[in-house]
Design an enzyme around this catalytic site. Structure first.
Site, PDB file in Angstrom:
ATOM      1  CB  SER A   1      -4.935  -4.798   2.610  1.00 15.13           C
ATOM      2  OG  SER A   1      -5.111  -4.981   3.939  1.00 15.13           O
TER       3      SER A   1
ATOM      4  CE  LYS B   1      -2.321  -9.365   1.645  1.00 15.18           C
ATOM      5  NZ  LYS B   1      -3.398  -8.532   1.736  1.00 15.18           N
TER       6      LYS B   1
ATOM      7  CB  SER C   1      -2.926  -7.226   5.375  1.00 13.70           C
ATOM      8  OG  SER C   1      -3.760  -7.384   3.914  1.00 13.70           O
TER       9      SER C   1
END
Lengths: 106, 494
Positions: free
Chosen positions: B183, B84, B159
């Protein structure tokens, strides 16, 4: 202090918060944030109903925090750190002046 | 699509060692799959094919030497993964999904990244994320929306939506994510994956771009609990560079012995049963309760009254912390700047123009919650309710070993469904926030599909440091169910 009964944030209050947060907002954003933050804060009024102990707060989860020994370790070096700066000169970060010529800006 | 991409990371580990394929072949297969689907999914912000192939080449050399001489191999040797884009990888741009970090190249590795590299993994690239991990849909990225591989009109969750889409799209067998309010778990649920959010402090956050420091955790998105355990296993453990990292000794997660279901006490949250939940998710929850009962577990209802306030508590504390953490983005030390005559104007203009709407909204909310005259009523009150929640959870984990709960009220929602209405988006997080607010570990796992073919996810929450139990339980569940083996039709089409 207690909550205001119906919480609302005017565009002027939004601008005040934006200055505290060092954010330049457009007029359209002031209006939008005023509307949205008012809706959000009104929803948050539910917390007012919760009875809580007034005792001292304990640290949040994972109270395992501690400092490492104060020993000099390796650092990345000046060049590596300056490489990402928008502007630098003579081995230092370069910025515009803090004050405007002829008077205080802030 | 190359069939090898349908394997789990654990199967790839075995295949690499047996010499069925090389790490370079595996890495090229992932890169080809990215090439094939990236236009439609937009899972990545930055791709690193050259770095990946170089790491793969080195892995192949080690594998060749090992076949000749034997010895120990690092656990992830030659296995590709995605990271990420809020975790620093030395030499690769790290944007955190924000224009304010465009062009920033970190000169160091996050500890989590350093450990997966030491374990031999191959980093394919950096995945899309809501700006500074603030969002539940990946729509808040400054670099475009990620699409859900199960239905391109739907969000992948957020996210860590880029990591979820990359794994569900078989571009990478597993990926690193972060979980501050759900997330990792919510995108895992929306994309049919297994997502682990460890205990607060279990994985170092050094090199994670801070959002809300009392809540941020590094986590894992994978197809199976076995793969999640493999990746979690190499990242966990104390780090002198993160003052909050747990001093607990590193525990190996042993999945070979099945957990003792006869002694397992499973809790179902009473308040969640009264919540408005999509019927297929409620049905899946009841079905999994029965399956755990059939495996021998005792089920009981547990009351967690404070959890109904999770949204306001989280959305005061997290923005308050964010307003402080994001003060460092000032246009001086990294990232681009907007021209101005004085320093205060440079700050205001750079931040005002380069932060996106949601980030500005949360900085404003947090600044307000901490401002003179309001701090005790908002931030202080939220902290006190958070403390109640921690007490509720401590009591619950005296009665039961694990809690079973939904991950989200619905399956993946349409792109744009919450546009212009941030509060409605915040309410999506109601079931994931408590694990962050109380610091306990949680794992989301596939438990069915809804009528439109979208994955249904559920989560198990455990007491502090109970990651091993959570992984063992989901692993046992995945031995008798097949939800986690389904692949999006898009991935299989020629």
């Amino acid at each position: 202090m207690r909550y205001n009964q119906a919480m609302s944030l005017t565009p002027e209050q939004v601008e005040h918060i934006a200055r505290l947060a060092r954010l330049e907002l457009t007029a359209e954003e002031r209006e939008r944030f005023s509307r949205q933050l008012t809706a959000i804060l009104n929803y948050f009024q539910q917390l007012q109903e919760v009875e809580v102990a007034e005792s001292a707060l304990t640290p949040p989860a994972g109270g395992d925090a501690r400092l490492r020994a104060d020993e000099v370790g390796e650092s990345l070096g000046r060049d590596a750190l300056l490489a990402n700066a928008a502007d630098h000169a003579g081995g230092q970060f370069k910025t515009p002046p803090v004050f405007q010529q002829g008077g205080s800006n802030e | 699509m190359n069939e090898v991409l349908l394997l789990t990371a654990a199967q790839m580990q075995a295949g690499l060692r047996r010499g069925e394929y090389s790490s370079q072949e595996l890495t090229r297969a992932c890169l080809e799959q990215i090439e094939r689907l990236e236009d439609r999914l937009h899972a990545f912000i930055t791709l690193a094919p050259e770095m990946a192939l170089e790491q793969a080449r080195r892995a192949d050399e080690l594998l060749t030497a090992w076949r000749r001489q034997g010895g120990e191999l690092p656990p992830l040797l030659g296995i590709p993964l995605a990271v990420k884009d809020v975790l620093a990888v030395r030499g690769l741009p790290c944007t955190a999904g924000s224009r304010i970090l465009e062009g920033f190249v970190p000169p160091y590795n996050a500890t989590a990244v350093e450990r997966v590299l030491q374990a031999g993994a191959v980093v394919l690239g950096k995945t899309n994320t809501d700006e500074f991990a603030m969002g539940s849909s990946t729509e808040n990225s400054a670099f475009g929306v990620t699409h859900n591989p199960w239905n391109l009109e739907r969000v992948p969750g957020g996210s860590s939506g880029g990591s979820a889409a990359a794994v569900a799209g078989r571009m990478a067998p597993f990926a690193l994510g972060t979980d501050t309010g759900g997330s990792v778990r919510q995108p895992a649920a929306f994309c049919g994956l297994t997502g682990l959010k460890p205990t607060y402090g279990r994985i170092s956050r050094y090199g994670l771009f801070a959002y809300a420091s009392s809540l941020d955790t590094v986590g894992v998105l994978a197809h199976t609990a076995e793969d999640a355990a493999l990746l979690y296993g190499v990242m966990q453990g104390e780090d002198v560079r993160d003052a909050t990292s747990l001093r607990a000794p590193v525990e190996a997660v042993d999945l070979s012995a099945p957990p003792d279901f006869e002694r397992l006490r499973l809790g179902v949250v009473k308040e969640y049963r009264q919540h408005d939940i999509q019927p297929e998710i409620a049905a899946a929850l009841e079905k999994v309760v029965r399956q755990f009962q059939e495996m021998g577990a005792t089920v009981q209802e547990v009351s967690l009254p404070s959890t109904r306030h999770a949204v306001p508590v989280y959305y005061l504390i997290a923005p308050a912390e964010a307003s402080a953490n994001l003060a460092r983005y000032d246009g001086i030390r990294y990232g681009p700047r907007q021209p101005a005559d004085t320093l205060p104007d440079l700050y205001r203009r750079t931040r005002g123009r380069l932060f996106g709407r949601e980030v500005k909204r949360r900085i404003m909310l947090g600044t307000f919650a901490l401002s003179a005259g309001y701090q005790e009523a908002y931030y202080g009150k939220a902290q006190r309710v958070r403390q109640m929640m921690q007490q509720d959870f401590a009591r619950a984990f005296e009665q039961v070993d694990v809690l079973l709960a939904p991950v989200a009220p619905t399956t993946a929602f349409p792109i744009g469904a919450h546009r212009g209405d941030p509060l409605s988006m915040y309410l999506e997080d109601i079931f994931t926030l408590p694990a962050n607010l109380t610091g306990v570990p949680a794992i989301s796992f596939p438990a069915g599909f809804d009528q439109s073919g979208l994955p249904v996810g559920l989560q198990l929450l455990g007491g502090p440091r109970q990651e091993a139990l959570l992984l063992q339980l989901v692993h046992a569940f995945q031995q008798v169910t097949a939800w986690h083996n389904r692949t999006p039709p898009l991935v299989l089409e020629e």
